[in-house]
Design an enzyme around this catalytic site. Structure first.
Site, PDB file in Angstrom:
ATOM      1  N   CYS A 146       0.859  -1.184   0.000  1.00 16.50           N
ATOM      2  CA  CYS A 146       0.000   0.000   0.000  1.00 16.50           C
ATOM      3  C   CYS A 146       0.894   1.232   0.000  1.00 16.50           C
ATOM      4  O   CYS A 146       0.840   2.037  -0.901  1.00 16.50           O
ATOM      5  CB  CYS A 146      -0.930  -0.015   1.199  1.00 16.50           C
ATOM      6  SG  CYS A 146      -2.090   1.353   1.244  1.00 16.50           S
ATOM      7  N   GLU A 147       1.722   1.345   0.997  1.00 12.09           N
ATOM      8  CA  GLU A 147       2.685   2.445   1.103  1.00 12.09           C
ATOM      9  C   GLU A 147       4.089   1.879   0.968  1.00 12.09           C
ATOM     10  O   GLU A 147       4.325   0.716   1.229  1.00 12.09           O
ATOM     11  CB  GLU A 147       2.531   3.155   2.454  1.00 12.09           C
ATOM     12  CG  GLU A 147       1.159   3.768   2.695  1.00 12.09           C
ATOM     13  CD  GLU A 147       0.854   4.925   1.761  1.00 12.09           C
ATOM     14  OE1 GLU A 147       1.800   5.525   1.207  1.00 12.09           O
ATOM     15  OE2 GLU A 147      -0.327   5.231   1.576  1.00 12.09           O
ATOM     16  N   TYR A 155      -4.455  -5.983   2.671  1.00 12.04           N
ATOM     17  CA  TYR A 155      -3.793  -6.254   1.405  1.00 12.04           C
ATOM     18  C   TYR A 155      -4.312  -7.527   0.755  1.00 12.04           C
ATOM     19  O   TYR A 155      -3.910  -7.877  -0.333  1.00 12.04           O
ATOM     20  CB  TYR A 155      -2.278  -6.346   1.600  1.00 12.04           C
ATOM     21  CG  TYR A 155      -1.724  -5.125   2.290  1.00 12.04           C
ATOM     22  CD1 TYR A 155      -2.069  -3.854   1.837  1.00 12.04           C
ATOM     23  CD2 TYR A 155      -0.897  -5.233   3.379  1.00 12.04           C
ATOM     24  CE1 TYR A 155      -1.576  -2.728   2.462  1.00 12.04           C
ATOM     25  CE2 TYR A 155      -0.394  -4.107   4.005  1.00 12.04           C
ATOM     26  CZ  TYR A 155      -0.742  -2.865   3.546  1.00 12.04           C
ATOM     27  OH  TYR A 155      -0.254  -1.757   4.163  1.00 12.04           O
TER      28      TYR A 155
END
Length: 82
Positions: free
Chosen positions: A11-12, A41
């Protein structure tokens, strides 16, 4: 074996899946590591945030495997862009 942290762009860019993981010394860059549970996720909560494609879903059954959902490509993500 060697100790490492399993991290990645889920995600990041600073996402940490698990710290202090022991991997075989034969592990190399580009190898695939199966992760059983990754919270948001997983496919059911996946989105295209940061233009990252949804992950594939691989099913395992008595030593055999099959693809249940294919990996989303950049073409899939951009299909509806104008």
């Amino acid at each position: 074996n060697f100790e490492c942290s399993v991290v990645g762009r889920c995600c990041e860019s600073g996402d940490i899946i698990q710290e202090h993981v022991m991997l075989p010394s034969s592990t190399q860059r580009g190898d695939v590591i199966a992760v059983l549970t990754t919270g948001a996720y997983n496919y059911s909560m996946a989105s295209n945030y940061n233009r990252i494609g949804r992950p594939p879903v691989v099913m395992l059954d008595n030593g055999t495997d099959y693809m249940a959902v294919k990996r989303e490509s950049l073409e899939d993500i951009a299909r509806n862009d104008i």
